[in-house]
Write a protein that holds these residues in place. Structure first.
Motif, PDB file in Angstrom:
ATOM      1  N   ARG A 193       0.816  -1.208   0.000  1.00 55.17           N
ATOM      2  CA  ARG A 193       0.000   0.000   0.000  1.00 55.17           C
ATOM      3  C   ARG A 193       0.853   1.262   0.000  1.00 55.17           C
ATOM      4  NH1 ARG A 193      -5.251  -1.196   3.824  1.00 55.17           N
ATOM      5  NH2 ARG A 193      -5.919  -3.042   2.699  1.00 55.17           N
ATOM      6  N   VAL A 194       0.239   2.309  -0.540  1.00 60.73           N
ATOM      7  CA  VAL A 194       0.850   3.634  -0.583  1.00 60.73           C
ATOM      8  C   VAL A 194      -0.181   4.639  -0.082  1.00 60.73           C
ATOM      9  CG1 VAL A 194       1.814   5.408  -2.111  1.00 60.73           C
ATOM     10  CG2 VAL A 194       2.318   3.003  -2.544  1.00 60.73           C
ATOM     11  N   ASP A 195       0.208   5.467   0.865  1.00 61.28           N
ATOM     12  CA  ASP A 195      -0.632   6.574   1.307  1.00 61.28           C
ATOM     13  C   ASP A 195      -0.217   7.819   0.544  1.00 61.28           C
ATOM     14  OD1 ASP A 195      -1.993   5.038   3.176  1.00 61.28           O
ATOM     15  OD2 ASP A 195      -0.733   5.664   4.858  1.00 61.28           O
ATOM     16  N   ILE A 196      -1.204   8.539   0.035  1.00 67.19           N
ATOM     17  CA  ILE A 196      -0.900   9.787  -0.672  1.00 67.19           C
ATOM     18  C   ILE A 196      -1.631  10.951  -0.030  1.00 67.19           C
ATOM     19  CG2 ILE A 196      -0.260   8.737  -2.880  1.00 67.19           C
ATOM     20  CD1 ILE A 196      -3.032   9.277  -3.934  1.00 67.19           C
ATOM     21  N   ASP A 197      -0.976  12.072  -0.014  1.00 64.12           N
ATOM     22  CA  ASP A 197      -1.523  13.336   0.460  1.00 64.12           C
ATOM     23  C   ASP A 197      -1.990  14.077  -0.784  1.00 64.12           C
ATOM     24  OD1 ASP A 197      -2.019  15.485   2.284  1.00 64.12           O
ATOM     25  OD2 ASP A 197      -0.157  16.430   1.618  1.00 64.12           O
ATOM     26  N   VAL A 198      -3.248  14.484  -0.809  1.00 61.25           N
ATOM     27  CA  VAL A 198      -3.833  15.126  -1.989  1.00 61.25           C
ATOM     28  C   VAL A 198      -4.398  16.478  -1.579  1.00 61.25           C
ATOM     29  CG1 VAL A 198      -5.593  14.921  -3.803  1.00 61.25           C
ATOM     30  CG2 VAL A 198      -4.409  12.872  -2.993  1.00 61.25           C
ATOM     31  N   MET A 199      -4.248  17.467  -2.455  1.00 65.20           N
ATOM     32  CA  MET A 199      -4.858  18.775  -2.235  1.00 65.20           C
ATOM     33  C   MET A 199      -5.690  19.141  -3.457  1.00 65.20           C
ATOM     34  SD  MET A 199      -5.578  21.343  -0.378  1.00 65.20           S
ATOM     35  CE  MET A 199      -4.474  21.210   1.015  1.00 65.20           C
ATOM     36  N   ILE A 200      -6.952  19.476  -3.195  1.00 65.75           N
ATOM     37  CA  ILE A 200      -7.812  20.044  -4.236  1.00 65.75           C
ATOM     38  C   ILE A 200      -7.810  21.551  -3.999  1.00 65.75           C
ATOM     39  CG2 ILE A 200     -10.146  20.207  -5.167  1.00 65.75           C
ATOM     40  CD1 ILE A 200     -10.578  17.303  -4.258  1.00 65.75           C
ATOM     41  N   SER A 201      -7.426  22.302  -5.020  1.00 66.13           N
ATOM     42  CA  SER A 201      -7.343  23.761  -4.928  1.00 66.13           C
ATOM     43  C   SER A 201      -8.144  24.376  -6.061  1.00 66.13           C
ATOM     44  CB  SER A 201      -5.890  24.229  -5.051  1.00 66.13           C
ATOM     45  OG  SER A 201      -5.067  23.608  -4.097  1.00 66.13           O
ATOM     46  N   ASN A 202      -8.422  25.668  -5.924  1.00 63.45           N
ATOM     47  CA  ASN A 202      -8.858  26.425  -7.089  1.00 63.45           C
ATOM     48  C   ASN A 202      -7.677  27.301  -7.492  1.00 63.45           C
ATOM     49  OD1 ASN A 202      -8.940  28.796  -5.481  1.00 63.45           O
ATOM     50  ND2 ASN A 202     -11.107  28.524  -5.032  1.00 63.45           N
ATOM     51  N   GLN A 203      -7.861  28.177  -8.439  1.00 66.60           N
ATOM     52  CA  GLN A 203      -6.738  28.968  -8.936  1.00 66.60           C
ATOM     53  C   GLN A 203      -6.228  29.970  -7.903  1.00 66.60           C
ATOM     54  OE1 GLN A 203      -9.774  28.851 -10.265  1.00 66.60           O
ATOM     55  NE2 GLN A 203     -10.624  30.897  -9.993  1.00 66.60           N
ATOM     56  N   GLU A 204      -6.962  30.175  -6.816  1.00 65.31           N
ATOM     57  CA  GLU A 204      -6.569  31.154  -5.808  1.00 65.31           C
ATOM     58  C   GLU A 204      -5.989  30.554  -4.537  1.00 65.31           C
ATOM     59  OE1 GLU A 204      -9.943  33.656  -5.047  1.00 65.31           O
ATOM     60  OE2 GLU A 204     -10.125  34.217  -7.153  1.00 65.31           O
ATOM     61  N   ARG A 205      -6.507  29.378  -4.098  1.00 60.01           N
ATOM     62  CA  ARG A 205      -6.079  28.857  -2.803  1.00 60.01           C
ATOM     63  C   ARG A 205      -6.454  27.384  -2.653  1.00 60.01           C
ATOM     64  NH1 ARG A 205      -9.692  32.485  -2.254  1.00 60.01           N
ATOM     65  NH2 ARG A 205     -11.830  31.998  -1.800  1.00 60.01           N
ATOM     66  N   PRO A 206      -5.821  26.709  -1.679  1.00 63.87           N
ATOM     67  CA  PRO A 206      -6.221  25.337  -1.360  1.00 63.87           C
ATOM     68  C   PRO A 206      -7.671  25.318  -0.873  1.00 63.87           C
ATOM     69  CG  PRO A 206      -4.119  25.871  -0.331  1.00 63.87           C
ATOM     70  CD  PRO A 206      -4.675  27.151  -0.891  1.00 63.87           C
ATOM     71  N   ALA A 207      -8.406  24.265  -1.222  1.00 62.59           N
ATOM     72  CA  ALA A 207      -9.813  24.173  -0.844  1.00 62.59           C
ATOM     73  C   ALA A 207     -10.120  22.923  -0.017  1.00 62.59           C
ATOM     74  CB  ALA A 207     -10.696  24.192  -2.093  1.00 62.59           C
ATOM     75  N   THR A 208      -9.592  21.782  -0.427  1.00 66.06           N
ATOM     76  CA  THR A 208      -9.968  20.527   0.200  1.00 66.06           C
ATOM     77  C   THR A 208      -8.748  19.629   0.385  1.00 66.06           C
ATOM     78  OG1 THR A 208     -12.126  20.686  -0.893  1.00 66.06           O
ATOM     79  CG2 THR A 208     -11.536  18.545   0.003  1.00 66.06           C
ATOM     80  N   PRO A 209      -8.206  19.573   1.608  1.00 63.80           N
ATOM     81  CA  PRO A 209      -7.123  18.613   1.856  1.00 63.80           C
ATOM     82  C   PRO A 209      -7.704  17.194   1.890  1.00 63.80           C
ATOM     83  CG  PRO A 209      -7.555  19.948   3.818  1.00 63.80           C
ATOM     84  CD  PRO A 209      -8.485  20.424   2.750  1.00 63.80           C
ATOM     85  N   CYS A 210      -6.972  16.258   1.306  1.00 66.22           N
ATOM     86  CA  CYS A 210      -7.464  14.889   1.177  1.00 66.22           C
ATOM     87  C   CYS A 210      -6.332  13.903   1.442  1.00 66.22           C
ATOM     88  CB  CYS A 210      -7.982  14.632  -0.239  1.00 66.22           C
ATOM     89  SG  CYS A 210      -9.100  15.884  -0.889  1.00 66.22           S
ATOM     90  N   GLU A 211      -6.734  12.669   1.664  1.00 66.57           N
ATOM     91  CA  GLU A 211      -5.794  11.563   1.792  1.00 66.57           C
ATOM     92  C   GLU A 211      -6.370  10.385   1.019  1.00 66.57           C
ATOM     93  OE1 GLU A 211      -5.523  10.603   5.930  1.00 66.57           O
ATOM     94  OE2 GLU A 211      -5.151  12.684   6.504  1.00 66.57           O
ATOM     95  N   ALA A 212      -5.495   9.515   0.558  1.00 71.09           N
ATOM     96  CA  ALA A 212      -5.954   8.286  -0.091  1.00 71.09           C
ATOM     97  C   ALA A 212      -4.936   7.196   0.161  1.00 71.09           C
ATOM     98  CB  ALA A 212      -6.142   8.504  -1.595  1.00 71.09           C
ATOM     99  N   THR A 213      -5.405   5.959   0.152  1.00 69.26           N
ATOM    100  CA  THR A 213      -4.541   4.781   0.223  1.00 69.26           C
ATOM    101  C   THR A 213      -4.796   3.956  -1.022  1.00 69.26           C
ATOM    102  OG1 THR A 213      -4.595   4.780   2.641  1.00 69.26           O
ATOM    103  CG2 THR A 213      -3.957   2.722   1.555  1.00 69.26           C
TER     104      THR A 213
END
Length: 185
Positions: free
Chosen positions: A156-176
Protein backbone atom coordinates in the motif's frame (compact mmCIF):
# COMPACT_ATOMS: atom_id res chain seq x y z
CA UNK A 1 -22.67 9.80 -14.99
CA UNK A 2 -24.76 8.60 -17.90
CA UNK A 3 -24.73 10.62 -21.10
CA UNK A 4 -25.68 9.58 -24.59
CA UNK A 5 -22.74 9.78 -26.96
CA UNK A 6 -24.43 11.10 -30.09
CA UNK A 7 -22.03 12.44 -32.65
CA UNK A 8 -19.00 10.27 -31.96
CA UNK A 9 -16.50 10.40 -34.78
CA UNK A 10 -17.21 12.95 -37.49
CA UNK A 11 -19.81 15.55 -36.55
CA UNK A 12 -22.67 16.66 -38.73
CA UNK A 13 -20.90 19.87 -39.74
CA UNK A 14 -18.30 19.78 -42.49
CA UNK A 15 -14.83 19.37 -41.01
CA UNK A 16 -16.05 19.04 -37.40
CA UNK A 17 -14.36 16.05 -35.78
CA UNK A 18 -14.88 14.85 -32.22
CA UNK A 19 -11.56 13.97 -30.62
CA UNK A 20 -12.90 12.02 -27.64
CA UNK A 21 -15.34 12.27 -24.80
CA UNK A 22 -19.11 12.44 -25.28
CA UNK A 23 -20.74 14.51 -28.04
CA UNK A 24 -19.64 17.78 -29.58
CA UNK A 25 -22.31 19.75 -27.70
CA UNK A 26 -21.52 18.14 -24.32
CA UNK A 27 -17.77 18.56 -24.77
CA UNK A 28 -18.32 22.24 -25.59
CA UNK A 29 -20.55 22.71 -22.52
CA UNK A 30 -18.09 21.12 -20.09
CA UNK A 31 -14.97 22.56 -21.78
CA UNK A 32 -13.83 19.06 -22.68
CA UNK A 33 -10.68 20.21 -24.46
CA UNK A 34 -9.35 21.44 -21.10
CA UNK A 35 -10.32 18.44 -18.96
CA UNK A 36 -7.86 15.70 -19.93
CA UNK A 37 -10.81 13.43 -20.69
CA UNK A 38 -8.45 11.12 -22.53
CA UNK A 39 -6.59 9.14 -19.87
CA UNK A 40 -2.82 9.09 -19.82
CA UNK A 41 -1.13 6.18 -21.61
CA UNK A 42 -1.60 3.01 -19.58
CA UNK A 43 1.44 2.14 -17.53
CA UNK A 44 1.89 -0.33 -14.74
CA UNK A 45 3.17 1.24 -11.53
CA UNK A 46 4.75 -1.12 -9.05
CA UNK A 47 5.06 -0.58 -5.31
CA UNK A 48 8.80 -1.27 -5.63
CA UNK A 49 9.22 1.84 -7.83
CA UNK A 50 7.41 4.28 -5.52
CA UNK A 51 9.35 6.50 -3.11
CA UNK A 52 8.09 8.59 -0.22
CA UNK A 53 7.95 12.18 -1.45
CA UNK A 54 7.21 11.33 -5.10
CA UNK A 55 4.86 13.87 -6.71
CA UNK A 56 1.83 12.63 -8.65
CA UNK A 57 0.99 14.27 -12.00
CA UNK A 58 -1.57 17.01 -11.38
CA UNK A 59 -5.03 17.28 -12.93
CA UNK A 60 -6.70 20.57 -13.87
CA UNK A 61 -10.46 20.47 -14.38
CA UNK A 62 -12.45 23.57 -15.41
CA UNK A 63 -15.60 23.82 -13.32
CA UNK A 64 -18.68 25.42 -14.85
CA UNK A 65 -22.41 25.39 -14.20
CA UNK A 66 -22.98 22.45 -16.54
CA UNK A 67 -20.36 20.29 -14.83
CA UNK A 68 -21.76 21.12 -11.36
CA UNK A 69 -25.30 20.20 -12.42
CA UNK A 70 -24.27 17.04 -14.32
CA UNK A 71 -22.27 15.64 -11.43
CA UNK A 72 -24.77 16.54 -8.72
CA UNK A 73 -27.55 14.93 -10.78
CA UNK A 74 -25.47 11.85 -11.57
CA UNK A 75 -24.91 11.26 -7.85
CA UNK A 76 -28.55 12.07 -7.01
CA UNK A 77 -27.48 15.09 -4.96
CA UNK A 78 -30.33 17.49 -5.61
CA UNK A 79 -29.25 20.07 -3.03
CA UNK A 80 -29.95 23.45 -4.65
CA UNK A 81 -26.49 24.91 -3.96
CA UNK A 82 -25.16 22.72 -6.82
CA UNK A 83 -27.57 24.06 -9.45
CA UNK A 84 -29.09 27.38 -8.28
CA UNK A 85 -26.66 30.34 -8.17
CA UNK A 86 -29.02 32.52 -6.09
CA UNK A 87 -29.43 29.80 -3.49
CA UNK A 88 -25.67 29.14 -3.42
CA UNK A 89 -24.89 32.83 -2.88
CA UNK A 90 -27.73 33.75 -0.51
CA UNK A 91 -28.27 30.58 1.52
CA UNK A 92 -24.89 28.79 1.34
CA UNK A 93 -22.80 31.96 1.35
CA UNK A 94 -20.62 30.91 -1.59
CA UNK A 95 -19.56 32.79 -4.70
CA UNK A 96 -21.55 30.51 -7.01
CA UNK A 97 -22.77 26.93 -7.39
CA UNK A 98 -20.07 24.43 -6.42
CA UNK A 99 -19.07 20.80 -6.95
CA UNK A 100 -20.44 18.25 -4.51
CA UNK A 101 -18.66 15.91 -2.13
CA UNK A 102 -18.82 12.94 -4.49
CA UNK A 103 -17.16 14.96 -7.26
CA UNK A 104 -14.25 15.76 -4.92
CA UNK A 105 -13.94 12.11 -3.91
CA UNK A 106 -14.04 11.04 -7.53
CA UNK A 107 -11.25 13.45 -8.45
CA UNK A 108 -9.06 12.07 -5.64
CA UNK A 109 -9.66 8.56 -6.96
CA UNK A 110 -8.96 9.70 -10.52
CA UNK A 111 -5.66 11.30 -9.49
CA UNK A 112 -4.64 8.06 -7.77
CA UNK A 113 -5.66 5.73 -10.60
CA UNK A 114 -4.30 7.93 -13.41
CA UNK A 115 -0.95 7.79 -11.57
CA UNK A 116 -1.00 4.18 -10.39
CA UNK A 117 -2.51 2.43 -13.40
CA UNK A 118 -5.19 -0.21 -13.95
CA UNK A 119 -3.85 -2.81 -11.50
CA UNK A 120 -4.08 -0.42 -8.55
CA UNK A 121 -7.00 -0.45 -6.12
CA UNK A 122 -8.07 2.63 -4.18
CA UNK A 123 -8.62 1.39 -0.62
CA UNK A 124 -9.43 4.62 1.20
CA UNK A 125 -10.33 8.25 0.45
CA UNK A 126 -10.70 10.94 3.10
CA UNK A 127 -11.58 14.56 2.35
CA UNK A 128 -11.98 17.68 4.49
CA UNK A 129 -13.94 20.32 2.59
CA UNK A 130 -12.76 23.69 3.89
CA UNK A 131 -13.49 25.85 0.82
CA UNK A 132 -15.63 25.32 -2.25
CA UNK A 133 -14.58 24.95 -5.85
CA UNK A 134 -17.23 26.98 -7.67
CA UNK A 135 -18.41 27.40 -11.24
CA UNK A 136 -15.82 29.56 -12.97
CA UNK A 137 -12.90 28.04 -11.03
CA UNK A 138 -10.26 25.64 -12.21
CA UNK A 139 -10.08 22.61 -9.93
CA UNK A 140 -6.42 21.71 -9.50
CA UNK A 141 -5.69 18.32 -7.94
CA UNK A 142 -2.15 17.56 -6.76
CA UNK A 143 -0.65 14.77 -4.69
CA UNK A 144 2.48 13.42 -3.05
CA UNK A 145 3.44 10.01 -1.63
CA UNK A 146 3.38 10.08 2.18
CA UNK A 147 4.17 6.48 3.08
CA UNK A 148 4.52 2.97 1.68
CA UNK A 149 4.00 -0.22 3.66
CA UNK A 150 2.62 -3.74 3.62
CA UNK A 151 -0.69 -4.41 5.39
CA UNK A 152 -2.63 -7.64 5.30
CA UNK A 153 -0.40 -8.91 2.51
CA UNK A 154 -1.12 -5.86 0.31
CA UNK A 155 1.52 -3.38 -0.80
CA UNK A 156 0.00 0.00 0.00
CA UNK A 157 0.85 3.63 -0.58
CA UNK A 158 -0.63 6.57 1.31
CA UNK A 159 -0.90 9.79 -0.67
CA UNK A 160 -1.52 13.34 0.46
CA UNK A 161 -3.83 15.13 -1.99
CA UNK A 162 -4.86 18.78 -2.24
CA UNK A 163 -7.81 20.04 -4.24
CA UNK A 164 -7.34 23.76 -4.93
CA UNK A 165 -8.86 26.43 -7.09
CA UNK A 166 -6.74 28.97 -8.94
CA UNK A 167 -6.57 31.15 -5.81
CA UNK A 168 -6.08 28.86 -2.80
CA UNK A 169 -6.22 25.34 -1.36
CA UNK A 170 -9.81 24.17 -0.84
CA UNK A 171 -9.97 20.53 0.20
CA UNK A 172 -7.12 18.61 1.86
CA UNK A 173 -7.46 14.89 1.18
CA UNK A 174 -5.79 11.56 1.79
CA UNK A 175 -5.95 8.29 -0.09
CA UNK A 176 -4.54 4.78 0.22
CA UNK A 177 -3.79 2.78 -2.90
CA UNK A 178 -2.86 -0.91 -3.14
CA UNK A 179 -0.26 -1.56 -5.84
CA UNK A 180 1.18 -4.70 -7.42
CA UNK A 181 4.69 -5.67 -6.35
CA UNK A 182 7.41 -7.09 -8.61
CA UNK A 183 8.90 -9.17 -5.83
CA UNK A 184 5.59 -10.91 -5.25
CA UNK A 185 5.51 -10.41 -1.46
Amino acid sequence: MTLFAYGRGTGGEEGLVLKGGFSNSVEEAIEGERTSYLPPPVKELFWDDVNVGDALPSITMPINMTRCVYMASATRDFSPQHSNPDYARNRSGTRDVFVNTQFNMGMVSRLATDWAGPSATVRRVKIRMKENVCAGDDMIVTGRVLDKYVEGGEHRVDIDVMISNQERPATPCEATVALPCRKGN
